[in-house]
Design an enzyme around this catalytic site. Structure first.
Site, mmCIF file in Angstrom:
data_model
loop_
_atom_site.group_PDB
_atom_site.id
_atom_site.type_symbol
_atom_site.label_atom_id
_atom_site.label_comp_id
_atom_site.label_asym_id
_atom_site.label_seq_id
_atom_site.Cartn_x
_atom_site.Cartn_y
_atom_site.Cartn_z
ATOM 1 N N CYS A 192 0.830 -1.203 0.000
ATOM 2 C CA CYS A 192 0.000 0.000 0.000
ATOM 3 C C CYS A 192 0.866 1.255 0.000
ATOM 4 C CB CYS A 192 -1.033 -0.005 1.095
ATOM 5 S SG CYS A 192 -0.423 0.185 2.748
ATOM 6 N N ASP A 235 3.358 2.538 2.056
ATOM 7 C CA ASP A 235 3.789 3.324 3.217
ATOM 8 C C ASP A 235 4.732 2.511 4.089
ATOM 9 O OD1 ASP A 235 1.961 5.618 2.868
ATOM 10 O OD2 ASP A 235 0.408 4.132 3.279
ATOM 11 N N CYS A 263 2.856 8.620 1.141
ATOM 12 C CA CYS A 263 2.139 9.777 0.619
ATOM 13 C C CYS A 263 2.234 10.959 1.581
ATOM 14 C CB CYS A 263 0.680 9.398 0.387
ATOM 15 S SG CYS A 263 -0.145 8.884 1.893
ATOM 16 N N CYS A 286 -2.769 5.673 7.581
ATOM 17 C CA CYS A 286 -1.462 6.294 7.815
ATOM 18 C C CYS A 286 -1.275 6.592 9.303
ATOM 19 C CB CYS A 286 -1.319 7.600 7.028
ATOM 20 S SG CYS A 286 -1.291 7.349 5.251
#
Lengths: 148, 424
Positions: free
Chosen positions: A43, A45, A69, A113
């Protein structure tokens, strides 16, 4: 400022953009007391947290590195701010919710996140506890792979 | 705060050409009649639509009565695939397409799978090319449609559609091509390329948004998309979008006139951009082929960084690009195209698409490359993946007791080999 910029800023709060543009505590610590890396390349991260903990169990310094991101960078940055100067026990109480609130919220798709940031702190604390041969009450072995 | 904007997202949409706008404007307040009306006043609008249809057809060697105006590329793709499936469902229920199609085709195919159709999704090679040989092997007695795009919207790969069309026709299978990125940018000819159905969109070629075409060979009985009117030969009901259609026609005419010169100009700039990026930014990779790619399309992956971060920072410097990155679309998986060409997830996440127009300049490309160098460097400084790469360790997750030789690692960082050919 471009039109795209405005759209992007609507997606992220001013605080998220501020932490993305001016990340706090970005970098590494030489000879850290604890290091934790969590994330998932799938994904996109990956977060790493370095801790420098003094004899009294207070987090003297904390640094992060993040592949991800805008929200991933901002949540890492905010998480380091929230744990700096705290005891390891206090740091353990810093939840993803606290990180999100401190950033004035995240878009729903970016909530993972903040979970990752919480988990990265826990992973670094776990490493610290292992190195010290101590047990931090309430700290579980970190999950390597977070997909929320 | 920033300098003038640099727009490098022409595969997303283009700026309407001045000549196109000028031809559209009278349709709003002067010849605004409904072209289906009987009175003389409607004649101007009707004539304008006729001219647009001729222009749209002539760009691809088609006849005007083979052009259906739609609301855009996605509608045309949906319509083409569904109409063939529904029309020939009695003959067979097998469709062949590729893994790198636009979602307008892929999701329509997935919808049809739920209706009992079978779909073969062809692999591509590492440059994103569909193999005509593999395609031929996939054809079955019950295959009714082959849908392969003329050029890929993300990585710019031009597909061998003339060969694919030839095979389709030898085997008696209809061939649809999604030409949204290709129409008006590279030569297309429905006869020479054996194309039965073709989708295109106005706003990718300096025309307006909200208008597209579906070309359908005249001997085919295309199932209607919308019921309720005689427009578009009874196949797509609804009052014609006259300004949009006129704009499409003008854009198609201009595209035909300028294709060669514009293409050469874009290609020169594109190659300059690609050369500089690969030479000056380490661990950068060009996706798609060096040669057989759309004239204005460049697509890169930068290792150790993530696409959304890159896009936000570029935007802050006034540069508009796009990314196949997960986070941009809100999904967690990276681009299906990048995965189909065999890139691992963490590399696919670091992608950047820059698509040029004839209006871009060499100065803009220079500024873009300089900005990119700075931003990529900044994000790599922040990246744990890069940190591990320079220290020569495999990434492990969870707790981490590996960094005992920090000094040694710093030493190695200085010795990182920078490959000048852009490969990793």
């Amino acid at each position: 400022m471009t039109d795209n910029g405005k759209a992007e800023r609507k997606m992220y709060s001013e605080k998220v953009m501020d932490h993305f543009n001016n990340p706090r505590n970005m970098g590494e610590i030489e000879n850290p007391s604890g290091v934790g890396t969590v994330g998932n390349a799938k994904c996109g991260d990956i977060m790493r947290i370095y801790l420098d903990v003094d004899e009294a169990g207070i987090i003297r310094d904390v640094k992060f590195k993040t592949f991800g991101c805008g929200a991933a960078v901002a949540t890492s940055s905010m998480a380091t701010e929230l744990v700096k100067g705290k005891t390891v026990e206090e740091a353990l109480q810093v939840t993803n919710k606290a990180v999100m609130e401190a950033l004035d919220g995240l878009p729903p798709v970016k909530v993972h996140c903040s979970l990752l940031a919480e988990e990265a702190i826990h992973a670094a604390l776990w490493d610290y506890a292992n190195r010290q041969g101590i047990v931090i009450e309430g700290l579980k072995e970190p999950v390597a792979d977070i997909t929320a | 705060m920033t300098d003038k904007r640099i727009y490098l997202d022409n595969a997303a949409t283009t700026r309407v050409a001045e000549e196109v706008l000028q031809e559209m404007l009278p349709c709003f307040r002067e010849s605004y009649a409904n072209p289906s009306a009987i009175y003389g006043f409607a004649g101007e609008a009707k004539k304008a639509v006729g001219i647009a249809r001729e222009r749209a057809a002539s760009l691809i060697g088609a006849k005007p009565n083979e052009i259906y105006f739609t609301a855009g590329g996605s509608e045309s793709d949906n319509w083409a695939v569904r109409a063939v499936a529904e029309g020939l469902g009695g003959k067979g229920r097998h469709i062949i397409t590729s893994k790198i199609e636009h979602h307008a085709v892929l999701h329509t195919c997935q919808y049809l799978e739920k209706q009992g159709y079978e779909v073969t999704y062809l692999d591509t090679d590492e440059e994103g090319k569909v193999s005509p040989e593999a395609l031929e092997k996939a054809i079955r007695p019950d295959t009714i449609l082959i849908s392969v795009m003329a050029a890929n919207n993300e990585i710019g790969t031009i597909e061998p559609i003339a060969r694919i069309g030839g095979i389709a026709h030898e085997r008696g299978v209809l061939f649809h091509t999604d030409a949204v990125q290709a129409y008006g940018h590279i030569p297309l000819h429905v006869e020479e390329m054996h194309i039965d159905l073709l989708s295109a969109s106005g706003h990718k070629l300096y025309g307006p948004k909200g208008v597209g075409i579906l070309y359908c060979r005249e001997n085919l009985r295309l199932a209607p998309l919308l019921h309720g009117g005689a427009q578009e030969r009874g196949r797509r009901a609804g009052t014609l979008n006259v300004p949009g259609i006129v704009g499409f026609g003008k854009a198609a005419a201009l595209a035909g006139e300028t294709m060669q010169e514009r293409g050469a100009r874009e290609m020169a700039l594109r190659d300059y951009l690609i050369d500089r990026v690969l030479a000056e930014i380490p661990y950068a990779r060009l996706n798609g082929p060096r040669q057989d790619r759309l004239p204005g399309s460049a697509h890169f992956c930068f290792r150790f960084i993530e696409g959304e971060s890159l896009l936000i920072l570029l935007d802050q410097k006034g540069i508009c690009g796009s990314s196949g990155s997960a986070c941009t679309s809100g999904a967690l998986d990276p681009s299906h195209v990048l995965l189909a060409i065999g890139l691992p997830h963490e590399i696919a996440h670091g992608s950047l698409r820059l698509t040029l127009s004839a209006e871009n300049t060499r100065e803009e490309i220079d500024r873009t490359v300089e900005t990119l160098k700075e931003i990529v460097g900044r994000l790599r400084d922040m990246s744990p993946l890069y940190e591990d790469f320079v220290s020569g360790i495999e990434l492990h997750f969870g707790t981490d007791e590996r960094r005992k030789n920090d000094r040694q690692r710093k030493g190695r960082e200085k010795n990182v080999q920078r490959k000048s050919d852009g490969s990793f």
